[in-house]
Scaffold this motif. Structure first.
Motif, PDB file in Angstrom:
ATOM      1  N   PHE A   1       0.927  15.561   2.968  1.00 47.14           N
ATOM      2  CA  PHE A   1       1.314  16.313   4.162  1.00 47.14           C
ATOM      3  C   PHE A   1       1.923  15.400   5.232  1.00 47.14           C
ATOM      4  N   VAL A   2       1.547  14.114   5.232  1.00 47.46           N
ATOM      5  CA  VAL A   2       2.035  13.196   6.269  1.00 47.46           C
ATOM      6  C   VAL A   2       3.561  13.134   6.208  1.00 47.46           C
ATOM      7  N   ALA A   3       4.074  12.892   5.001  1.00 43.21           N
ATOM      8  CA  ALA A   3       5.528  12.818   4.841  1.00 43.21           C
ATOM      9  C   ALA A   3       6.165  14.199   5.024  1.00 43.21           C
TER      10      ALA A   3
ATOM     11  N   LEU B   1      10.475   2.059   8.501  1.00 48.53           N
ATOM     12  CA  LEU B   1       9.408   1.090   8.830  1.00 48.53           C
ATOM     13  C   LEU B   1       8.037   1.730   8.571  1.00 48.53           C
ATOM     14  N   GLY B   2       7.241   1.089   7.717  1.00 48.91           N
ATOM     15  CA  GLY B   2       5.962   1.685   7.318  1.00 48.91           C
ATOM     16  C   GLY B   2       6.223   2.849   6.386  1.00 48.91           C
ATOM     17  N   CYS B   3       7.006   2.586   5.333  1.00 42.76           N
ATOM     18  CA  CYS B   3       7.555   3.673   4.491  1.00 42.76           C
ATOM     19  C   CYS B   3       6.538   4.279   3.536  1.00 42.76           C
ATOM     20  N   GLY B   4       5.375   3.629   3.365  1.00 42.06           N
ATOM     21  CA  GLY B   4       4.370   4.178   2.454  1.00 42.06           C
ATOM     22  C   GLY B   4       4.917   4.305   1.042  1.00 42.06           C
TER      23      GLY B   4
ATOM     24  N   THR C   1       8.550   8.606   0.239  1.00 42.48           N
ATOM     25  CA  THR C   1       9.076   9.988   0.223  1.00 42.48           C
ATOM     26  C   THR C   1      10.221  10.153   1.223  1.00 42.48           C
ATOM     27  N   LEU C   2       9.999   9.678   2.456  1.00 43.13           N
ATOM     28  CA  LEU C   2      11.038   9.877   3.482  1.00 43.13           C
ATOM     29  C   LEU C   2      12.161   8.841   3.341  1.00 43.13           C
ATOM     30  N   THR C   3      11.842   7.669   2.818  1.00 46.69           N
ATOM     31  CA  THR C   3      12.894   6.665   2.552  1.00 46.69           C
ATOM     32  C   THR C   3      13.931   7.300   1.620  1.00 46.69           C
TER      33      THR C   3
ATOM     34  N   ASP D   1       7.113  -1.940   4.037  1.00 41.71           N
ATOM     35  CA  ASP D   1       5.704  -1.616   4.265  1.00 41.71           C
ATOM     36  C   ASP D   1       4.891  -2.887   4.017  1.00 41.71           C
ATOM     37  N   SER D   2       3.804  -3.039   4.774  1.00 45.48           N
ATOM     38  CA  SER D   2       2.982  -4.248   4.598  1.00 45.48           C
ATOM     39  C   SER D   2       2.028  -4.119   3.406  1.00 45.48           C
ATOM     40  N   SER D   3       1.922  -2.913   2.835  1.00 41.51           N
ATOM     41  CA  SER D   3       0.974  -2.721   1.735  1.00 41.51           C
ATOM     42  C   SER D   3       1.667  -2.882   0.379  1.00 41.51           C
ATOM     43  N   PRO D   4       1.274  -3.903  -0.405  1.00 43.07           N
ATOM     44  CA  PRO D   4       1.878  -4.069  -1.736  1.00 43.07           C
ATOM     45  C   PRO D   4       1.632  -2.844  -2.621  1.00 43.07           C
ATOM     46  N   GLU D   5       0.466  -2.181  -2.454  1.00 42.26           N
ATOM     47  CA  GLU D   5       0.151  -1.005  -3.288  1.00 42.26           C
ATOM     48  C   GLU D   5       1.130   0.134  -2.985  1.00 42.26           C
ATOM     49  N   MET D   6       1.393   0.359  -1.691  1.00 44.01           N
ATOM     50  CA  MET D   6       2.319   1.433  -1.312  1.00 44.01           C
ATOM     51  C   MET D   6       3.725   1.135  -1.844  1.00 44.01           C
ATOM     52  N   ILE D   7       4.155  -0.112  -1.706  1.00 43.81           N
ATOM     53  CA  ILE D   7       5.517  -0.450  -2.152  1.00 43.81           C
ATOM     54  C   ILE D   7       5.616  -0.368  -3.687  1.00 43.81           C
TER      55      ILE D   7
ATOM     56  N   LEU E   1       6.496  -6.242   3.680  1.00 41.28           N
ATOM     57  CA  LEU E   1       6.650  -7.066   4.885  1.00 41.28           C
ATOM     58  C   LEU E   1       5.828  -6.475   6.022  1.00 41.28           C
ATOM     59  N   ASP E   2       5.251  -7.317   6.847  1.00 38.48           N
ATOM     60  CA  ASP E   2       4.652  -6.860   8.100  1.00 38.48           C
ATOM     61  C   ASP E   2       5.798  -6.626   9.086  1.00 38.48           C
ATOM     62  N   ALA E   3       5.844  -5.425   9.672  1.00 36.50           N
ATOM     63  CA  ALA E   3       6.973  -5.072  10.546  1.00 36.50           C
ATOM     64  C   ALA E   3       7.118  -6.043  11.722  1.00 36.50           C
ATOM     65  N   ARG E   4       6.016  -6.670  12.117  1.00 33.77           N
ATOM     66  CA  ARG E   4       6.119  -7.589  13.269  1.00 33.77           C
ATOM     67  C   ARG E   4       6.811  -8.892  12.892  1.00 33.77           C
TER      68      ARG E   4
ATOM     69  N   ASN F   1       7.790   7.093  10.455  1.00 32.53           N
ATOM     70  CA  ASN F   1       6.919   8.270  10.551  1.00 32.53           C
ATOM     71  C   ASN F   1       5.475   7.887  10.256  1.00 32.53           C
ATOM     72  N   ALA F   2       4.603   8.232  11.202  1.00 34.21           N
ATOM     73  CA  ALA F   2       3.149   8.123  10.990  1.00 34.21           C
ATOM     74  C   ALA F   2       2.694   6.710  10.653  1.00 34.21           C
ATOM     75  N   ALA F   3       3.398   5.710  11.147  1.00 31.65           N
ATOM     76  CA  ALA F   3       3.017   4.327  10.824  1.00 31.65           C
ATOM     77  C   ALA F   3       2.673   3.514  12.072  1.00 31.65           C
TER      78      ALA F   3
ATOM     79  N   HIS G   1       1.050   3.825  14.827  1.00 32.60           N
ATOM     80  CA  HIS G   1      -0.296   3.744  15.417  1.00 32.60           C
ATOM     81  C   HIS G   1      -1.216   2.802  14.639  1.00 32.60           C
ATOM     82  N   TRP G   2      -0.827   2.433  13.418  1.00 32.22           N
ATOM     83  CA  TRP G   2      -1.636   1.489  12.633  1.00 32.22           C
ATOM     84  C   TRP G   2      -1.374   0.054  13.041  1.00 32.22           C
ATOM     85  N   ILE G   3      -0.344  -0.180  13.847  1.00 33.53           N
ATOM     86  CA  ILE G   3       0.090  -1.558  14.111  1.00 33.53           C
ATOM     87  C   ILE G   3      -0.335  -1.971  15.521  1.00 33.53           C
ATOM     88  N   PRO G   4      -1.214  -2.967  15.622  1.00 35.83           N
ATOM     89  CA  PRO G   4      -1.593  -3.422  16.954  1.00 35.83           C
ATOM     90  C   PRO G   4      -0.455  -4.250  17.564  1.00 35.83           C
TER      91      PRO G   4
HETATM   92  C1  SAM Z   1       0.156   7.025   7.086  1.00 35.03           C
HETATM   93  S1  SAM Z   1       1.196   5.908   6.211  1.00 35.03           S
HETATM   94  C2  SAM Z   1       2.799   6.666   6.489  1.00 35.03           C
HETATM   95  C3  SAM Z   1       3.746   6.392   5.347  1.00 35.03           C
HETATM   96  C4  SAM Z   1       5.108   7.100   5.419  1.00 35.03           C
HETATM   97  N1  SAM Z   1       5.881   6.703   6.567  1.00 35.03           N
HETATM   98  C5  SAM Z   1       4.968   8.616   5.361  1.00 35.03           C
HETATM   99  O1  SAM Z   1       5.484   9.291   6.245  1.00 35.03           O
HETATM  100  O2  SAM Z   1       4.354   9.107   4.377  1.00 35.03           O
HETATM  101  C6  SAM Z   1       1.258   4.461   7.264  1.00 35.03           C
HETATM  102  C7  SAM Z   1       1.925   3.255   6.606  1.00 35.03           C
HETATM  103  O3  SAM Z   1       2.113   2.225   7.582  1.00 35.03           O
HETATM  104  C8  SAM Z   1       1.995   0.984   6.903  1.00 35.03           C
HETATM  105  N2  SAM Z   1       1.751  -0.113   7.852  1.00 35.03           N
HETATM  106  C9  SAM Z   1       0.641  -0.327   8.596  1.00 35.03           C
HETATM  107  N3  SAM Z   1       0.767  -1.458   9.309  1.00 35.03           N
HETATM  108  C10 SAM Z   1       1.992  -1.979   9.006  1.00 35.03           C
HETATM  109  C11 SAM Z   1       2.694  -3.146   9.423  1.00 35.03           C
HETATM  110  N4  SAM Z   1       2.172  -4.017  10.298  1.00 35.03           N
HETATM  111  N5  SAM Z   1       3.938  -3.363   8.912  1.00 35.03           N
HETATM  112  C12 SAM Z   1       4.479  -2.493   8.023  1.00 35.03           C
HETATM  113  N6  SAM Z   1       3.848  -1.385   7.590  1.00 35.03           N
HETATM  114  C13 SAM Z   1       2.628  -1.127   8.070  1.00 35.03           C
HETATM  115  C14 SAM Z   1       0.816   1.226   5.965  1.00 35.03           C
HETATM  116  O4  SAM Z   1       0.746   0.262   4.942  1.00 35.03           O
HETATM  117  C15 SAM Z   1       1.084   2.633   5.478  1.00 35.03           C
HETATM  118  O5  SAM Z   1       1.831   2.665   4.286  1.00 35.03           O
END
Ligand code: SAM
Length: 247
Positions: A14-16, A37-40, A43-45, A59-65, A80-83, A97-99, A101-104
């Protein structure tokens, strides 16, 4: 933060799906290059190919990529870490999308976004706004505190006004900013809330025994039932912020 890509695809699709609306903020132009950025799981890419042939997912998560590469072979996906993005003046659009807020540290993040955008390039993003999932967070925090356990989960959920200044400090000019409630049904019927919590509060839950986790979910469900259970599904108290900003 670890992500379980299979679980995400099955339970959090549902997130995508909600993110598809954000695609309407991206102009169509075959010559532009777009970064998701944060493509998970991508789906949206993949959907962004409707806007341009040149799309990169990061995306910073190897599993997601790994999952994204399996689902969309031939597309350009990077772990890659987006920072720490290495490019300069490289993209016309940074989409997310939806990414975010996970990034400090959005100072560092937005400086990186500004650096990778071409002059006049645009950031198009949506993520959790101020007070997002407040009731769920409070129920979780209360259940942990009852057991003297720490609540360490940290999200960045800004209000539009505050975020406008953060963007400007990074050299990005806000064009549109909208905060809105988006009540969000969670998949899985009665188990929907606990399925969702398993991903979103993963770091705090990882330290607990299975029986503790189950008790915590039960307490959360009891305290949230009146407000968030609609008789057949859990409806999470999401609030979003949608932003377009130009370099
Ligand atoms: C809720 S998912 C959203 C995925 C996708 N954008 C979607 O709409 O389905 C959040 C994603 O942000 C990624 N993420 C979190 N911190 C990140 C960072 N510092 N750099 C890149 N990606 C990051 C996570 O690994 C995760 O795949």
């Amino acid at each position: 933060m670890d992500w379980n890509a299979e679980w995400y695809e099955n339970k959090h699709g549902f997130v995508a799906e909600y993110g598809r609306e954000l695609l309407s903020c991206v102009p169509e132009n075959p010559d532009q290059s777009i970064l998701d950025l944060g493509c998970g799981t991508g789906t949206l890419t993949h959907a962004l190919l409707e806007k341009s042939a040149s799309v990169t997912g990061l995306d910073s998560s190897p599993e997601m990529i790994a999952k994204a590469r399996q689902l969309y072979p031939g597309m350009d996906f990077r772990v890659l870490d987006a920072r720490l993005m290495p490019w300069r003046n490289r993209f016309d659009i940074v989409f997310s999308n939806a990414a975010l807020h996970w990034i400090p540290d959005h100072g560092t993040l937005l400086n990186a976004v500004s650096r990778v955008l071409k002059p006049q390039g645009k950031l198009v993003c949506e993520f959790g706004a101020h007070l997002n999932i407040l009731r769920i967070r409070e129920a979780f925090r209360t259940a942990l505190e009852r057991r003297n356990l720490p609540y360490t989960t940290r999200f960045y959920f800004p209000a539009a006004e505050e975020y406008g200044s953060v963007l400007e400090q990074a050299g990005l000019r806000p064009e549109t900013m909208k905060e809105f409630d988006r009540p969000t049904p969670l998949k899985g019927g009665p188990d929907g809330l606990r399925n969702w919590a398993c991903q979103f509060f993963r770091e705090d839950l990882n330290n607990l025994r299975e029986e503790q986790r189950i008790q915590i979910f039960k307490e959360m469900e009891d305290s949230l039932k009146d407000e968030l259970w609609d008789g057949s599904q859990w409806v999470a108290d999401y609030r979003r912020i949608r932003v377009t900003a130009a370099r």
